[in-house]
Design a protein around this motif. Sequence first.
Motif, PDB file in Angstrom:
ATOM      1  N   MET A 118     -10.120 -25.749  31.844  1.00  0.00           N
ATOM      2  CA  MET A 118      -9.785 -26.615  32.960  1.00  0.00           C
ATOM      3  C   MET A 118     -10.510 -27.945  32.794  1.00  0.00           C
ATOM      4  SD  MET A 118     -10.488 -26.030  37.029  1.00  0.00           S
ATOM      5  CE  MET A 118      -9.984 -24.328  36.901  1.00  0.00           C
ATOM      6  N   SER A 119      -9.795 -29.047  32.938  1.00  0.00           N
ATOM      7  CA  SER A 119     -10.423 -30.352  32.799  1.00  0.00           C
ATOM      8  C   SER A 119     -11.306 -30.641  34.002  1.00  0.00           C
ATOM      9  CB  SER A 119      -9.354 -31.442  32.672  1.00  0.00           C
ATOM     10  OG  SER A 119      -8.694 -31.643  33.907  1.00  0.00           O
ATOM     11  N   ASP A 120     -12.249 -31.583  33.808  1.00  0.00           N
ATOM     12  CA  ASP A 120     -13.131 -31.950  34.911  1.00  0.00           C
ATOM     13  C   ASP A 120     -12.351 -32.531  36.076  1.00  0.00           C
ATOM     14  OD1 ASP A 120     -15.315 -31.099  33.499  1.00  0.00           O
ATOM     15  OD2 ASP A 120     -15.810 -33.079  32.696  1.00  0.00           O
ATOM     16  N   VAL A 121     -11.252 -33.265  35.762  1.00  0.00           N
ATOM     17  CA  VAL A 121     -10.436 -33.860  36.824  1.00  0.00           C
ATOM     18  C   VAL A 121      -9.775 -32.783  37.659  1.00  0.00           C
ATOM     19  CG1 VAL A 121      -8.439 -35.299  37.330  1.00  0.00           C
ATOM     20  CG2 VAL A 121     -10.032 -35.995  35.538  1.00  0.00           C
ATOM     21  N   ASN A 122      -9.094 -31.833  36.968  1.00  0.00           N
ATOM     22  CA  ASN A 122      -8.440 -30.743  37.702  1.00  0.00           C
ATOM     23  C   ASN A 122      -9.461 -29.902  38.460  1.00  0.00           C
ATOM     24  OD1 ASN A 122      -5.964 -31.524  36.800  1.00  0.00           O
ATOM     25  ND2 ASN A 122      -5.777 -29.953  35.222  1.00  0.00           N
ATOM     26  N   ASN A 123     -10.612 -29.693  37.816  1.00  0.00           N
ATOM     27  CA  ASN A 123     -11.683 -28.928  38.441  1.00  0.00           C
ATOM     28  C   ASN A 123     -12.106 -29.579  39.754  1.00  0.00           C
ATOM     29  OD1 ASN A 123     -14.029 -27.466  39.016  1.00  0.00           O
ATOM     30  ND2 ASN A 123     -14.564 -27.290  36.853  1.00  0.00           N
ATOM     31  N   ALA A 124     -12.338 -30.879  39.717  1.00  0.00           N
ATOM     32  CA  ALA A 124     -12.784 -31.607  40.908  1.00  0.00           C
ATOM     33  C   ALA A 124     -11.711 -31.590  41.999  1.00  0.00           C
ATOM     34  CB  ALA A 124     -13.137 -33.051  40.538  1.00  0.00           C
ATOM     35  N   GLU A 125     -10.441 -31.754  41.586  1.00  0.00           N
ATOM     36  CA  GLU A 125      -9.347 -31.744  42.561  1.00  0.00           C
ATOM     37  C   GLU A 125      -9.222 -30.384  43.228  1.00  0.00           C
ATOM     38  OE1 GLU A 125      -5.926 -32.925  40.397  1.00  0.00           O
ATOM     39  OE2 GLU A 125      -6.433 -35.062  40.398  1.00  0.00           O
ATOM     40  N   LEU A 151     -17.128 -17.735  46.602  1.00  0.00           N
ATOM     41  CA  LEU A 151     -17.102 -18.097  45.191  1.00  0.00           C
ATOM     42  C   LEU A 151     -15.812 -17.644  44.507  1.00  0.00           C
ATOM     43  CD1 LEU A 151     -19.239 -19.756  43.833  1.00  0.00           C
ATOM     44  CD2 LEU A 151     -20.161 -17.693  42.788  1.00  0.00           C
ATOM     45  N   VAL A 152     -15.092 -16.702  45.105  1.00  0.00           N
ATOM     46  CA  VAL A 152     -13.800 -16.279  44.549  1.00  0.00           C
ATOM     47  C   VAL A 152     -12.810 -17.434  44.490  1.00  0.00           C
ATOM     48  CG1 VAL A 152     -14.013 -13.863  45.234  1.00  0.00           C
ATOM     49  CG2 VAL A 152     -13.016 -15.503  46.823  1.00  0.00           C
ATOM     50  N   HIS A 153     -13.041 -18.487  45.270  1.00  0.00           N
ATOM     51  CA  HIS A 153     -12.094 -19.599  45.346  1.00  0.00           C
ATOM     52  C   HIS A 153     -12.433 -20.756  44.407  1.00  0.00           C
ATOM     53  CE1 HIS A 153     -10.061 -17.870  48.801  1.00  0.00           C
ATOM     54  NE2 HIS A 153     -11.237 -17.694  49.391  1.00  0.00           N
ATOM     55  N   PHE A 154     -13.632 -20.739  43.798  1.00  0.00           N
ATOM     56  CA  PHE A 154     -14.110 -21.929  43.097  1.00  0.00           C
ATOM     57  C   PHE A 154     -14.390 -21.665  41.619  1.00  0.00           C
ATOM     58  CE2 PHE A 154     -15.165 -22.653  47.549  1.00  0.00           C
ATOM     59  CZ  PHE A 154     -14.717 -23.966  47.726  1.00  0.00           C
ATOM     60  N   PRO A 155     -14.034 -22.627  40.759  1.00  0.00           N
ATOM     61  CA  PRO A 155     -14.297 -22.468  39.320  1.00  0.00           C
ATOM     62  C   PRO A 155     -15.717 -22.847  38.922  1.00  0.00           C
ATOM     63  CG  PRO A 155     -13.132 -24.522  39.701  1.00  0.00           C
ATOM     64  CD  PRO A 155     -13.235 -23.839  41.044  1.00  0.00           C
ATOM     65  N   ASN A 156     -16.437 -23.577  39.771  1.00  0.00           N
ATOM     66  CA  ASN A 156     -17.762 -24.108  39.425  1.00  0.00           C
ATOM     67  C   ASN A 156     -18.870 -23.143  39.818  1.00  0.00           C
ATOM     68  OD1 ASN A 156     -16.919 -24.651  42.092  1.00  0.00           O
ATOM     69  ND2 ASN A 156     -18.471 -26.217  42.358  1.00  0.00           N
ATOM     70  N   TRP A 157     -18.756 -21.902  39.379  1.00  0.00           N
ATOM     71  CA  TRP A 157     -19.668 -20.859  39.824  1.00  0.00           C
ATOM     72  C   TRP A 157     -21.095 -21.065  39.289  1.00  0.00           C
ATOM     73  CZ3 TRP A 157     -21.841 -17.568  36.138  1.00  0.00           C
ATOM     74  CH2 TRP A 157     -21.231 -17.578  34.873  1.00  0.00           C
ATOM     75  N   ARG A 158     -21.217 -21.566  38.065  1.00  0.00           N
ATOM     76  CA  ARG A 158     -22.563 -21.757  37.499  1.00  0.00           C
ATOM     77  C   ARG A 158     -23.370 -22.759  38.318  1.00  0.00           C
ATOM     78  NH1 ARG A 158     -19.349 -20.944  32.988  1.00  0.00           N
ATOM     79  NH2 ARG A 158     -20.123 -19.392  31.485  1.00  0.00           N
ATOM     80  N   GLU A 159     -22.746 -23.903  38.591  1.00  0.00           N
ATOM     81  CA  GLU A 159     -23.440 -24.932  39.355  1.00  0.00           C
ATOM     82  C   GLU A 159     -23.798 -24.432  40.755  1.00  0.00           C
ATOM     83  OE1 GLU A 159     -20.854 -26.816  36.266  1.00  0.00           O
ATOM     84  OE2 GLU A 159     -20.594 -25.250  37.763  1.00  0.00           O
ATOM     85  N   ALA A 160     -22.869 -23.701  41.364  1.00  0.00           N
ATOM     86  CA  ALA A 160     -23.119 -23.177  42.706  1.00  0.00           C
ATOM     87  C   ALA A 160     -24.292 -22.199  42.707  1.00  0.00           C
ATOM     88  CB  ALA A 160     -21.863 -22.502  43.253  1.00  0.00           C
ATOM     89  N   ILE A 196     -11.617 -28.103  43.581  1.00  0.00           N
ATOM     90  CA  ILE A 196     -12.779 -27.902  44.454  1.00  0.00           C
ATOM     91  C   ILE A 196     -12.595 -28.647  45.768  1.00  0.00           C
ATOM     92  CG2 ILE A 196     -15.248 -28.367  44.718  1.00  0.00           C
ATOM     93  CD1 ILE A 196     -15.427 -27.997  41.623  1.00  0.00           C
ATOM     94  N   GLN A 197     -12.113 -29.892  45.684  1.00  0.00           N
ATOM     95  CA  GLN A 197     -11.916 -30.685  46.891  1.00  0.00           C
ATOM     96  C   GLN A 197     -10.840 -30.077  47.781  1.00  0.00           C
ATOM     97  OE1 GLN A 197     -13.958 -33.372  47.584  1.00  0.00           O
ATOM     98  NE2 GLN A 197     -13.073 -33.072  49.610  1.00  0.00           N
ATOM     99  N   TRP A 198      -9.753 -29.607  47.161  1.00  0.00           N
ATOM    100  CA  TRP A 198      -8.666 -28.989  47.934  1.00  0.00           C
ATOM    101  C   TRP A 198      -9.160 -27.744  48.651  1.00  0.00           C
ATOM    102  CZ3 TRP A 198      -5.963 -24.551  48.683  1.00  0.00           C
ATOM    103  CH2 TRP A 198      -4.727 -24.647  49.316  1.00  0.00           C
ATOM    104  N   LYS A 199      -9.893 -26.899  47.928  1.00  0.00           N
ATOM    105  CA  LYS A 199     -10.421 -25.675  48.525  1.00  0.00           C
ATOM    106  C   LYS A 199     -11.415 -25.993  49.644  1.00  0.00           C
ATOM    107  CE  LYS A 199      -8.737 -22.305  45.744  1.00  0.00           C
ATOM    108  NZ  LYS A 199      -8.059 -21.076  46.191  1.00  0.00           N
ATOM    109  N   THR A 200     -12.221 -27.036  49.431  1.00  0.00           N
ATOM    110  CA  THR A 200     -13.219 -27.413  50.432  1.00  0.00           C
ATOM    111  C   THR A 200     -12.561 -27.902  51.717  1.00  0.00           C
ATOM    112  OG1 THR A 200     -14.801 -27.999  48.705  1.00  0.00           O
ATOM    113  CG2 THR A 200     -15.202 -28.900  50.893  1.00  0.00           C
ATOM    114  N   ASN A 201     -11.476 -28.657  51.567  1.00  0.00           N
ATOM    115  CA  ASN A 201     -10.807 -29.249  52.732  1.00  0.00           C
ATOM    116  C   ASN A 201      -9.851 -28.297  53.444  1.00  0.00           C
ATOM    117  OD1 ASN A 201     -12.115 -31.650  52.237  1.00  0.00           O
ATOM    118  ND2 ASN A 201     -10.423 -32.550  51.087  1.00  0.00           N
ATOM    119  N   ALA A 202      -9.563 -27.154  52.804  1.00  0.00           N
ATOM    120  CA  ALA A 202      -8.488 -26.287  53.300  1.00  0.00           C
ATOM    121  C   ALA A 202      -8.726 -25.780  54.721  1.00  0.00           C
ATOM    122  CB  ALA A 202      -8.307 -25.107  52.353  1.00  0.00           C
TER     123      ALA A 202
END
Length: 421
Positions: free
Chosen positions: A1-8, A126-135, A10-16
């Motif tokens: 997953m690219s950083d751009v798609n990753n960020a998008e 965390l089931v919703h997010f790809p950035n599990w390491r950072e979290a 994460i933002q979508w899931k956060t705002n949902a």
Amino acid sequence: MSDVNNAELIQWKTNAWQNPDMVAWYSGRMVENSSTNHLKNTVEIGIIRSYVTGHDVIDIGTGTGRAALPLVRDGYAVTGVDSSQAMLDETRRLADGMPITLKKADIQKLSFKDAAFDCAVSLNVLVHFPNWREALLEWGRVIRPNGRIIFDIHSKDHVMSAYGDRTEQWPDALNKSNDPNDFGSYMARLSADEIIDFANEQGFVVKALVPYGAFLGGGNINWLLYSYLDRKNSWRRVLSWFAVDSDLNALGEFIENDIIAHLTPKATGRLFVVLEKRKGISENEVLRAKLFKLDKLIQNRLVSELMLFLPYEKEYYQNKFLGLLKPLRSKRFFLLFMDSIFSRFGECDFLALLGSSVSKELLSWRQCRTLDEQCVSIVEKVCTEKDLPIVCGVEMTASLPYPLMGELLTKFYKKFTGMRA
């Protein structure tokens, strides 16, 4: 997953869940009595309660407080954080005056000092997010030495066990949940090796990997049994009984807590991870070796050896099944679940876990069902291959199957007296 798609993503899931109407719907969904909803909640909260430690607990992504409020009732000092103020407002309402601290915060940027809590809990986040390491690194920052992080995730090992890594052979539902561009369906998955490797690198001990959700349905699919269970309306009807049957719920809790929880991440689609904030590479490698051995026993269907890793003696399980499988609905549910295991993996000595009387009854049910299927197959073949007449305006094909079934069962298989209620 690219950083751009990753960020998008994460933002979508956060705002949902910022919309108050969506939060109100979600809050109702969490407590409604439908299908296995209550069983799922009981199992998840039970696992968290088993592993939570210390006194000061942070619930990250608290939502409507599904994990936080039971811990408050248990006497813990709980701080709930969420990116949605609407979620926090709903948690405050549901707390109904109970002492809980609620703060708006990004789950990757917690506004707390280092080592502020004894334990971090995160349920269905965390089931919703790809950035599990950072979290996890950020969550570990606010945990004291020897403190714990408890979170749930989807199991990559389970999917690999069911279908392998050739995604073109995966069911559509699985591919959708694996697509990072499908923001609404995407679910994060981790393998046991990924979790253990992360723990070794970052100074954690994997205290436990607890599989669960062998038959919860909905978004908790058992991919090993998908074609036998979750795809079928008949299975969904059986799961609906859990909403109205306390005996069935008791059976479900027993299977989940006393059997499934002691298997490996290959067994089910969901698992809880318990990380302890201390270095322990040797402990992690012991766990890795144990999981490997357990997987081999399961793969070879060596239930008698697998019993050594379960928490109780065989007699305990036999007595529990004897009592819990008395109700008719419980028998019907368990027969379907057992059938799917046998269909997927073949016969095994799993029946030894049930005891002789229970095994004998369930096997007789299976034999009766097999006989019915054979008779139906014969009847369908007769009725489709023969050009049957229409008598008095009635197509004989439509009226033939029922009496023909009776003749087959009575005279050919000699398994039916011919008497009907």
